[in-house]
Design a protein around this motif. Sequence first.
Motif, short mmCIF file in Angstrom:
data_model
loop_
_atom_site.label_atom_id
_atom_site.label_comp_id
_atom_site.label_asym_id
_atom_site.label_seq_id
_atom_site.Cartn_x
_atom_site.Cartn_y
_atom_site.Cartn_z
N THR A 1 16.29 11.59 -6.09
CA THR A 1 14.90 11.63 -5.15
C THR A 1 15.06 12.46 -4.34
OG1 THR A 1 14.44 8.75 -5.78
CG2 THR A 1 13.90 10.01 -3.09
N GLY A 2 16.14 12.67 -4.21
CA GLY A 2 16.84 13.49 -3.46
C GLY A 2 16.94 15.39 -3.89
N THR A 3 16.80 15.05 -5.30
CA THR A 3 16.63 16.77 -6.28
C THR A 3 15.75 16.84 -6.74
OG1 THR A 3 17.76 16.08 -8.63
CG2 THR A 3 19.61 16.63 -6.40
N HIS A 4 14.63 15.97 -6.57
CA HIS A 4 12.77 15.78 -7.73
C HIS A 4 12.62 17.23 -7.28
CE1 HIS A 4 11.38 14.61 -4.00
NE2 HIS A 4 9.95 15.33 -5.04
N ARG A 5 12.47 17.50 -6.40
CA ARG A 5 11.66 19.03 -6.46
C ARG A 5 12.76 20.07 -7.20
NH1 ARG A 5 7.52 19.80 -2.75
NH2 ARG A 5 6.56 17.48 -2.54
N PHE B 1 10.87 3.13 -1.99
CA PHE B 1 11.16 2.38 -0.78
C PHE B 1 11.70 3.22 0.56
CE2 PHE B 1 13.26 -1.24 -3.78
CZ PHE B 1 11.78 -2.09 -3.58
N MET B 2 12.06 4.73 -0.15
CA MET B 2 12.46 5.74 0.81
C MET B 2 12.95 5.19 2.32
SD MET B 2 12.45 8.70 0.27
CE MET B 2 12.64 9.14 1.74
N ASP B 3 14.47 4.60 1.53
CA ASP B 3 15.19 4.04 2.65
C ASP B 3 15.47 4.90 3.93
OD1 ASP B 3 17.13 5.51 1.33
OD2 ASP B 3 17.90 3.98 0.55
N GLU C 1 6.51 7.20 1.71
CA GLU C 1 6.90 7.21 2.83
C GLU C 1 7.84 5.48 2.66
OE1 GLU C 1 2.56 5.43 3.37
OE2 GLU C 1 1.80 6.43 1.74
N THR C 2 8.22 5.14 4.08
CA THR C 2 8.93 3.60 3.34
C THR C 2 8.36 2.27 3.23
OG1 THR C 2 10.21 5.08 5.59
CG2 THR C 2 9.91 2.46 5.10
N SER C 3 8.64 2.13 2.58
CA SER C 3 7.88 0.60 1.99
C SER C 3 8.76 -0.68 1.31
CB SER C 3 7.09 1.06 0.36
OG SER C 3 8.25 0.84 -0.17
N LEU C 4 10.21 -0.55 2.36
CA LEU C 4 10.83 -1.23 2.10
C LEU C 4 11.68 -1.99 3.46
CD1 LEU C 4 12.37 -3.46 0.24
CD2 LEU C 4 14.55 -1.33 0.42
N LEU C 5 10.82 -3.07 3.68
CA LEU C 5 11.23 -3.37 4.89
C LEU C 5 12.04 -4.79 5.22
CD1 LEU C 5 7.38 -2.41 6.24
CD2 LEU C 5 9.58 -0.75 6.70
N ILE C 6 12.52 -4.54 6.68
CA ILE C 6 13.25 -6.21 6.95
C ILE C 6 12.77 -7.17 8.19
CG2 ILE C 6 14.90 -7.85 6.71
CD1 ILE C 6 16.82 -4.99 5.92
N ASP C 7 11.82 -7.58 8.33
CA ASP C 7 11.75 -8.90 9.46
C ASP C 7 12.20 -9.39 10.28
OD1 ASP C 7 8.81 -7.37 9.53
OD2 ASP C 7 8.05 -8.55 9.32
N THR C 8 13.05 -9.02 11.01
CA THR C 8 14.15 -10.25 12.02
C THR C 8 12.95 -10.74 13.05
OG1 THR C 8 14.22 -8.82 13.46
CG2 THR C 8 15.64 -8.81 11.11
N ARG C 9 13.93 -11.82 14.17
CA ARG C 9 13.26 -12.29 14.85
C ARG C 9 13.69 -12.14 16.42
NH1 ARG C 9 10.57 -15.52 12.54
NH2 ARG C 9 8.35 -14.92 13.67
N ASP D 1 1.03 -1.03 0.16
CA ASP D 1 0.21 0.08 -0.11
C ASP D 1 1.14 1.04 -0.12
OD1 ASP D 1 -2.56 -1.81 -0.12
OD2 ASP D 1 -1.96 -2.14 2.28
N ALA D 2 1.58 1.43 1.35
CA ALA D 2 2.86 2.78 1.34
C ALA D 2 3.65 2.34 -0.25
CB ALA D 2 4.18 2.10 2.03
N LEU D 3 4.24 1.53 -1.08
CA LEU D 3 4.92 1.71 -2.37
C LEU D 3 3.41 2.05 -3.43
CD1 LEU D 3 6.85 -0.25 -4.59
CD2 LEU D 3 5.41 -1.93 -4.97
N ASP D 4 2.62 1.29 -3.66
CA ASP D 4 1.38 1.76 -4.85
C ASP D 4 1.01 3.52 -3.91
OD1 ASP D 4 1.15 -0.02 -5.23
OD2 ASP D 4 -0.68 -0.50 -4.78
N ARG D 5 1.22 3.95 -3.42
CA ARG D 5 0.90 5.83 -2.80
C ARG D 5 1.93 6.31 -3.56
NH1 ARG D 5 -1.83 3.57 1.78
NH2 ARG D 5 0.37 3.86 2.90
N ASN D 6 3.12 5.75 -3.47
CA ASN D 6 4.71 6.70 -3.40
C ASN D 6 4.52 6.12 -5.24
OD1 ASN D 6 5.43 6.37 -0.49
ND2 ASN D 6 6.94 5.07 -0.91
N ILE D 7 4.87 5.48 -5.77
CA ILE D 7 4.31 5.43 -6.93
C ILE D 7 3.33 6.68 -7.31
CG2 ILE D 7 3.46 4.29 -9.17
CD1 ILE D 7 5.05 0.99 -7.20
N ALA D 8 2.22 5.84 -6.72
CA ALA D 8 0.49 7.58 -7.75
C ALA D 8 2.15 9.33 -7.38
CB ALA D 8 -0.16 7.13 -6.95
#
Length: 381
Positions: free
Chosen positions: A231-235, A253-255, A273-281, A30-37
Amino acid sequence: MNDEQLHRHLVGRQGSRRDLNTPVLLIDRDALDRNIARMAAFTTANGLKLRPHAKTHKSADVARRQIAAGAVGQCCAKLGEAEALADFGIAGLLITSPVVSAPGIARLVALNERADGLMCTVDNPDVVRSIAAAINARSGKPLTVLIDVDPGIHRTGVATREAATELYRAIASLPELVYAGIQYYCGSQQHIESYAEREAAMRDRAAYLRTVISALDASGGKPSIVSGGGTGTHRIDATLDLFTELQVGSYVFMDDQYRACALTPDEGEIPFETSLLIDTRVISANTKGLVTLDAGIKSMATDARPPLPVGGVAEGTVYFFMGDEQGALINPNGALPKLGDTVTLGAPHCDPTVNLYDFYHVVSGNTLVDIWPVSARGRSR
């Protein structure tokens, strides 16, 4: 077992994210699609085309979503990335690094014959003659090229206005090549944290690019495409009246590195939005004040700061590396997750992190909704 075999049965099952084997690379769909849009709307509103950089995601699935939202194609850092995406039917590919070896040129010419709308960058007259000779030997279709202009990084690109016009004349003399314009990627400016300082740096670089364009125009080589930006200079890029298309990549992804930068004049605003994540345990909790996670150096990029814990932890929790396979959490306030708990990390430097994984696990909330291959993983040549 690969990730498909381990996890495909979890797709669509409510709450299945908690049953994933960790460490695992996630996309918040959902965050990925919002970023793309958002980026698609931004470029359209500013009269620019969008050719996002696939070196960030290396994924045919992400590329298709970007193109469906209006992108004209994809940028690829390496020939191998372009070959991989072409295999999935992605068109409008621009190879942003020079291809110079004989084997590489042979692959480039072969790719041009099957990839719709392929373009590549060049920065040396000898190389363009070699490419033209290889096309001529195969009686292949002409290849569209952009002149890569060095913005001062001294990594690739022609270094002077005179070199740009010399290269244009070489291209124009070869019927096997079609000149379309220039590439100008200001990489070192992307991560200047202050918006005002980044804008000043880009306006300086834009002034130089105008002199290159003027010299090309005087030689008959006015560029129809000026591809660049990030990404850093797009504006800022959108206000320069120079670029015709943006090569933004990391916005999807917004790292952590880009979250540290003010991407808008309002330094408190984070437009993506941050859309790239790493789940760990948590796999060990035997030492007071510290717990150990199952994700270490092999699970994420290590060329910048360690990742930020963003889920499953109390405020103030800090991650640090404990070796190849493990990392640790500490919290000065004493609150730490328990043995077996899942902890979510924000991905550091997304491009090399992605290249460590074979698959994305696509989630919506706490449910696994799909598994996408990292289509161009390891395609670095």
